[in-house]
Motif scaffolding. Structure first.
Motif, PDB file in Angstrom:
ATOM      1  N   UNK A  27     -79.027 -67.714 -54.002  1.00 20.16           N
ATOM      2  CA  UNK A  27     -79.995 -68.453 -53.185  1.00 20.16           C
ATOM      3  C   UNK A  27     -80.909 -69.290 -54.066  1.00 20.16           C
ATOM      4  N   UNK A  28     -81.311 -68.726 -55.206  1.00 19.78           N
ATOM      5  CA  UNK A  28     -82.178 -69.471 -56.113  1.00 19.78           C
ATOM      6  C   UNK A  28     -81.452 -70.689 -56.680  1.00 19.78           C
ATOM      7  N   UNK A  29     -80.157 -70.535 -56.993  1.00 16.36           N
ATOM      8  CA  UNK A  29     -79.391 -71.657 -57.512  1.00 16.36           C
ATOM      9  C   UNK A  29     -79.224 -72.737 -56.452  1.00 16.36           C
ATOM     10  N   UNK A  30     -78.962 -72.327 -55.223  1.00 21.83           N
ATOM     11  CA  UNK A  30     -78.850 -73.298 -54.137  1.00 21.83           C
ATOM     12  C   UNK A  30     -80.160 -74.053 -53.945  1.00 21.83           C
ATOM     13  N   UNK A  31     -81.265 -73.310 -54.029  1.00 24.36           N
ATOM     14  CA  UNK A  31     -82.573 -73.963 -53.882  1.00 24.36           C
ATOM     15  C   UNK A  31     -82.810 -74.947 -55.021  1.00 24.36           C
ATOM     16  N   UNK A  32     -82.381 -74.557 -56.237  1.00 25.47           N
ATOM     17  CA  UNK A  32     -82.548 -75.459 -57.382  1.00 25.47           C
ATOM     18  C   UNK A  32     -81.722 -76.728 -57.192  1.00 25.47           C
ATOM     19  N   UNK A  33     -80.472 -76.550 -56.746  1.00 25.67           N
ATOM     20  CA  UNK A  33     -79.607 -77.711 -56.533  1.00 25.67           C
ATOM     21  C   UNK A  33     -80.192 -78.631 -55.466  1.00 25.67           C
ATOM     22  N   UNK A  34     -80.701 -78.033 -54.391  1.00 25.34           N
ATOM     23  CA  UNK A  34     -81.324 -78.853 -53.339  1.00 25.34           C
ATOM     24  C   UNK A  34     -82.525 -79.616 -53.872  1.00 25.34           C
ATOM     25  N   UNK A  35     -83.342 -78.923 -54.685  1.00 22.27           N
ATOM     26  CA  UNK A  35     -84.526 -79.576 -55.233  1.00 22.27           C
ATOM     27  C   UNK A  35     -84.145 -80.736 -56.142  1.00 22.27           C
ATOM     28  N   UNK A  36     -83.091 -80.543 -56.961  1.00 29.88           N
ATOM     29  CA  UNK A  36     -82.629 -81.616 -57.845  1.00 29.88           C
ATOM     30  C   UNK A  36     -82.128 -82.795 -57.011  1.00 29.88           C
ATOM     31  N   UNK A  37     -81.353 -82.485 -55.963  1.00 30.87           N
ATOM     32  CA  UNK A  37     -80.819 -83.556 -55.115  1.00 30.87           C
ATOM     33  C   UNK A  37     -81.930 -84.305 -54.397  1.00 30.87           C
TER      34      UNK A  37
ATOM     35  N   UNK B 181     -83.664 -86.546 -56.831  1.00 28.56           N
ATOM     36  CA  UNK B 181     -82.880 -87.740 -57.150  1.00 28.56           C
ATOM     37  C   UNK B 181     -82.873 -88.715 -55.978  1.00 28.56           C
ATOM     38  N   UNK B 182     -82.785 -88.203 -54.757  1.00 30.98           N
ATOM     39  CA  UNK B 182     -82.839 -89.090 -53.587  1.00 30.98           C
ATOM     40  C   UNK B 182     -84.157 -89.849 -53.553  1.00 30.98           C
ATOM     41  N   UNK B 183     -85.234 -89.147 -53.904  1.00 28.66           N
ATOM     42  CA  UNK B 183     -86.541 -89.809 -53.919  1.00 28.66           C
ATOM     43  C   UNK B 183     -86.570 -90.915 -54.968  1.00 28.66           C
ATOM     44  N   UNK B 184     -85.966 -90.638 -56.146  1.00 24.95           N
ATOM     45  CA  UNK B 184     -85.924 -91.668 -57.186  1.00 24.95           C
ATOM     46  C   UNK B 184     -85.094 -92.863 -56.728  1.00 24.95           C
ATOM     47  N   UNK B 185     -83.954 -92.577 -56.072  1.00 28.47           N
ATOM     48  CA  UNK B 185     -83.096 -93.672 -55.614  1.00 28.47           C
ATOM     49  C   UNK B 185     -83.779 -94.499 -54.531  1.00 28.47           C
ATOM     50  N   UNK B 186     -84.530 -93.824 -53.663  1.00 24.40           N
ATOM     51  CA  UNK B 186     -85.274 -94.558 -52.636  1.00 24.40           C
ATOM     52  C   UNK B 186     -86.279 -95.506 -53.290  1.00 24.40           C
TER      53      UNK B 186
END
Length: 389
Positions: free
Chosen positions: A294-304, A307-312
Motif C-alpha cells: 500500500x505504501x508503494x502504491x501511494x508513493x507511485x501515485x504521489x510521483x504520478x 509529474x502530472x502537475x509538472x506537465x500541466x
C-alpha cells in the motif's frame, strides 16, 4: 575475531565491607570496584572469580555477556518476599535456574552461545537496566519469571526436535500485565531474545497489570489488614527495620488476587504456544507485506500526480521550457546537463500526452545534431533513449 566479555556485579541491600572489597579486589586487579559495584571488561583472558559464589555471598545482582552470544543475569532476592517454591514453577534448565542459599532465592537467567546466540560486536548491556527486576519480583510481580520460561520455549523452537515434549510441557501460571511490560522487563525480554510473536500470543491470556487495574482493591486489601499488624508494619517502616515493607505488601496483595481469582482453567502447552506464535508471525508478515504494498502504491501515485502537475505547468508555456533547455545546455556543466535532460524527459511525456510525439522527436533530434560535440550530454541523451537521427 576479537573476543569480548563483560562482568558487572551490584550490591543493593547492603554495601560491601572493606574486607569484602579486598576479597573481590584479589580476583581482579583491573576492575572498577566500589562498595556497591564491580565492573570489568575482558578483551583477552578471563575473570578468575566464581560469579555464582559472589552473588550467593556478597552481591544482589550480576550481569555477564560475551560477544560470541552467551548471556547471564543472576539475581538474589530475600526468600521472605520471593519464596523459592514460587520461582521454581517457572524454571526450565535452558534459560532459568532457581535455588536458595542463605535465606535468599537466586534466579539465574542465561543463554548460551548454542541457544541461538551469534557473534555480536554492537550490542551492549548494563546492569542498571535490569536492577529494577529485583524490586518488581519482591513486590510479587512474576512477569520476569514468565519471561525466563518463555525464553526457554524459544530455545526449544530453535532446536525443533522433541514434539512430544512440546505437547507434554504446559505453561506456568500466567502473570498479569504481559501485554504491558515495564522497562526492566522489556530489557530482560530483549536480553533473553524472547521473540515478539511468542510474547504476543502468551500475553493474550494475561489479565491487565494489577497496578493499573485494581488500585481500589489494593486500598481495600490494606484497609482489611488487622490493626495490630498495621501498627507493627508502621513501626518497622519508621525504624527502618523492614526495607522490603512496600514490596512485601504488594506481594501479599498480588498473592491474594491470584488466590481469589485462580489461574486459567486450562494452561497452554508449549506446542500450542509455538503453533499460535507461528500463526501470529504469518499474519504479521502478511500485514507487513500488505502495508509495504500500500505504501508503494501511494508513493507511485504521489510521483504520478507530481509529474502530472509538472506537465500541466509545462503545457501552459512550452516555448519557455524549450528555451530553458537551450540555456541549461549552454552552461556546459554536468549539473546543468542533468537539469536539461530532466526537463526534456518531462517535455517528451507532455508531447506523448498531447499526441505530438513526432514533434518532440524532431526537436530533440535537432538538439542532438546541434550539440553532437558534447559527449557528456550525448551520453545523457542515450541513457534516456532520446532519438538519434
Amino acid at each position: 575475531m576479537s573476543e569480548y566479555q563483560y562482568y558487572e556485579f551490584l550490591a543493593v541491600d547492603r554495601p560491601l565491607t572493606k574486607a569484602e572489597i579486598a576479597q573481590v579486589r584479589a580476583l581482579s586487579t583491573r576492575a572498577r570496584i566500589t562498595s556497591t559495584g564491580f565492573v570489568n571488561e575482558y578483551h583477552w583472558g578471563d575473570f578468575h572469580g566464581d560469579p555464582t559464589k559472589l552473588v550467593e555471598q556478597l552481591y544482589d545482582a550480576h550481569l555477564y555477556y560475551a560477544n560470541w552470544g552467551s548471556r547471564r543475569l543472576l539475581l538474589r532476592i530475600p526468600a521472605s518476599v520471593l519464596p523459592v517454591k514460587t520461582a521454581q514453577g517457572y524454571a526450565l534448565q535452558e534459560t532459568l535456574a532457581v535455588w536458595t542459599r542463605g535465606g535468599h532465592t537466586l534466579l539465574d537467567f542465561s543463554l548460551s552461545a548454542e541457544d541461538g546466540g551469534e557473534w555480536d560486536f554492537e550490542t551492549s548491556f548494563e546492569l542498571a537496566s535490569f536492577a529494577g527486576l529485583r524490586a518488581e519480583l519482591a513486590a510479587g510481580d512474576l512477569r520476569p519469571l514468565y519471561l525466563g520460561w518463555l525464553a526457554a520455549v524459544a530455545v526449544w523452537e530453535l532446536a525443533d526436535d522433541d514434539e512430544e515434549e512440546y505437547q507434554r510441557e504446559t505453561e506456568p501460571s500466567v502473570p498479569a500485565g504481559l501485554a504491558e511490560l515495564t522497562e526492566p522487563q522489556r530489557a530482560l525480554a530483549d536480553f533473553l531474545r524472547v521473540p515478539q510473536d511468542l510474547l504476543a500470543v502468551a500475553a493474550s491470556d494475561s489479565a491487565p497489570a494489577t497496578e493499573s487495574a485494581a488500585p481500589d482493591r489494593l486500598a481495600a486489601f490494606i484497609a482489611g489488614l488487622p490493626a495490630p499488624e498495621k501498627d507493627t508494619l508502621l513501626l518497622q517502616a519508621a525504624l527502618g527495620t523492614a526495607p522490603q515493607l512496600g514490596p512485601g505488601l504488594l506481594a501479599r496483595f498480588r498473592q491474594s488476587l491470584r488466590t481469589s481469582e485462580g489461574g486459567p482453567g486450562v494452561r497452554r502447552s508449549v506446542a500450542q504456544l509455538l503453533d499460535a506464535a507461528h500463526r501470529h508471525r504469518t499474519v504479521s508478515a502478511h500485514r507487513e507485506r500488505a502495508a509495504r504494498g500500500a505504501a508503494e502504491q501511494a508513493r507511485v501515485r504521489a510521483v504520478a500526480e507530481a509529474r502530472d502537475a509538472r506537465l500541466d505547468h509545462l503545457a501552459r508555456d512550452q516555448a519557455t521550457a524549450w528555451r530553458t533547455v537551450d540555456d541549461l545546455i549552454a552552461q556546459r556543466k554536468p549539473a546543468a546537463y542533468d537539469q536539461a535532460v530532466a526537463l526534456l524527459s518531462d517535455l517528451r511525456a507532455l508531447h506523448a500526452r498531447q499526441g505530438s510525439a513526432a514533434d518532440f522527436d524532431r526537436r530533440s533530434g535537432e538538439l542532438r545534431t546541434a550539440h553532437r560535440g558534447k559527449p557528456s550530454l550525448m551520453r545523457r541523451f542515450d541513457d534516456l533513449g532520446f532519438p538519434n537521427p
